[in-house]
Motif scaffolding. Structure first.
Motif, PDB file in Angstrom:
ATOM      1  N   THR A  59     -20.821  -9.332 -12.284  1.00  9.30           N
ATOM      2  CA  THR A  59     -19.568 -10.103 -12.340  1.00  9.30           C
ATOM      3  C   THR A  59     -18.398  -9.189 -12.676  1.00  9.30           C
ATOM      4  N   PHE A  60     -18.610  -8.292 -13.637  1.00 14.71           N
ATOM      5  CA  PHE A  60     -17.538  -7.362 -14.011  1.00 14.71           C
ATOM      6  C   PHE A  60     -17.223  -6.405 -12.865  1.00 14.71           C
ATOM      7  N   LEU A  61     -18.257  -5.939 -12.151  1.00 17.39           N
ATOM      8  CA  LEU A  61     -18.020  -5.054 -11.005  1.00 17.39           C
ATOM      9  C   LEU A  61     -17.243  -5.788  -9.913  1.00 17.39           C
ATOM     10  N   LEU A  62     -17.580  -7.043  -9.680  1.00 18.56           N
ATOM     11  CA  LEU A  62     -16.842  -7.835  -8.689  1.00 18.56           C
ATOM     12  C   LEU A  62     -15.388  -7.995  -9.097  1.00 18.56           C
ATOM     13  N   MET A  63     -15.145  -8.190 -10.397  1.00 16.50           N
ATOM     14  CA  MET A  63     -13.776  -8.308 -10.877  1.00 16.50           C
ATOM     15  C   MET A  63     -13.011  -7.002 -10.680  1.00 16.50           C
ATOM     16  N   LEU A  64     -13.682  -5.870 -10.864  1.00 19.76           N
ATOM     17  CA  LEU A  64     -13.034  -4.578 -10.634  1.00 19.76           C
ATOM     18  C   LEU A  64     -12.650  -4.413  -9.165  1.00 19.76           C
ATOM     19  N   VAL A  65     -13.549  -4.806  -8.274  1.00 19.29           N
ATOM     20  CA  VAL A  65     -13.263  -4.702  -6.836  1.00 19.29           C
ATOM     21  C   VAL A  65     -12.071  -5.582  -6.464  1.00 19.29           C
TER      22      VAL A  65
END
Length: 204
Positions: A59-65
């Motif tokens: 979820t955090f990686l998706l938010m970064l993208v």
């Protein structure tokens, strides 16, 4: 001049920090998923706690993208996601400071500050040391850590309310060419002007 607004410094810094966090994060996530298929670590990986960790990391990686893409495309959601990411990074940096942890434990749990001189080792296989020779030395290092690790707050504030960021996100269009006045006479060729003057004379 085409009216294009330059990318503000706070947007550049946010995107660079997002990339520096995203690239290692993707590598660690792939490694963690690979461990899920190993016999020795599969049980821990697929446990409820392990599943929550994987879901939170993705979820955090998706938010970064989405943050990087939103800022790249000048979207408002990119700004607000960038503020959230900067807030998380600032809190993580402040919590990981060894000198600030001494103050945290004293304020929150009443633990005594180790008397100077105090030195310790941190990191993988105790790769680096930290400590202080006196209480004034500790105060200096705590202040330095606050200034350095808390500097992202300035970037966060500029990203939130900076006028340059607002202009950048407004997707300003090229400056239109000035329109001719409605009452102005059309531009005529010299031959047409001579014919017009000749007709005016005949009318007189």
């Amino acid at each position: 001049m085409n009216g294009e607004v330059k990318r503000p410094l706070s947007v550049w810094i946010t995107q660079i920090l997002v990339l520096f966090t995203l690239i290692p994060g993707i590598g660690l996530t792939i490694l963690h998923l690979f461990e899920c298929f190993l016999p020795m670590t599969a049980t821990v990986c697929w446990s409820p706690q392990g599943a929550i960790e994987i879901l939170s990391a993705n979820t955090f990686l998706l938010m970064l993208v989405l943050t990087f893409w939103g800022l790249q495309k000048r979207k408002q959601y990119g700004k607000w996601l960038g503020i959230i990411v900067l807030t998380v990074l600032t809190i993580a940096l402040l919590l990981r400071s060894e000198y600030l942890q001494v103050i945290y434990r004293f304020i929150l749990f009443g633990q005594q500050i180790p008397p100077p001189p105090y030195y310790g080792w941190k990191g993988l296989a105790a790769s680096y040391s930290y400590g202080y020779s006196s209480y004034s030395d500790l105060a200096t290092k705590v202040l330095f850590e606050l200034l350095v690790r808390g500097s992202l707050i300035l970037v966060m504030v500029n990203l939130a309310i900076g006028k340059s960021v607002q202009r950048f996100l407004s997707r300003s269009q090229p400056i239109p060419k000035p329109l001719a006045k409605k009452n102005s006479a059309p531009i005529q060729s010299p031959k047409a002007q001579a014919t017009h003057r000749k007709r005016m004379k005949q009318m007189d």
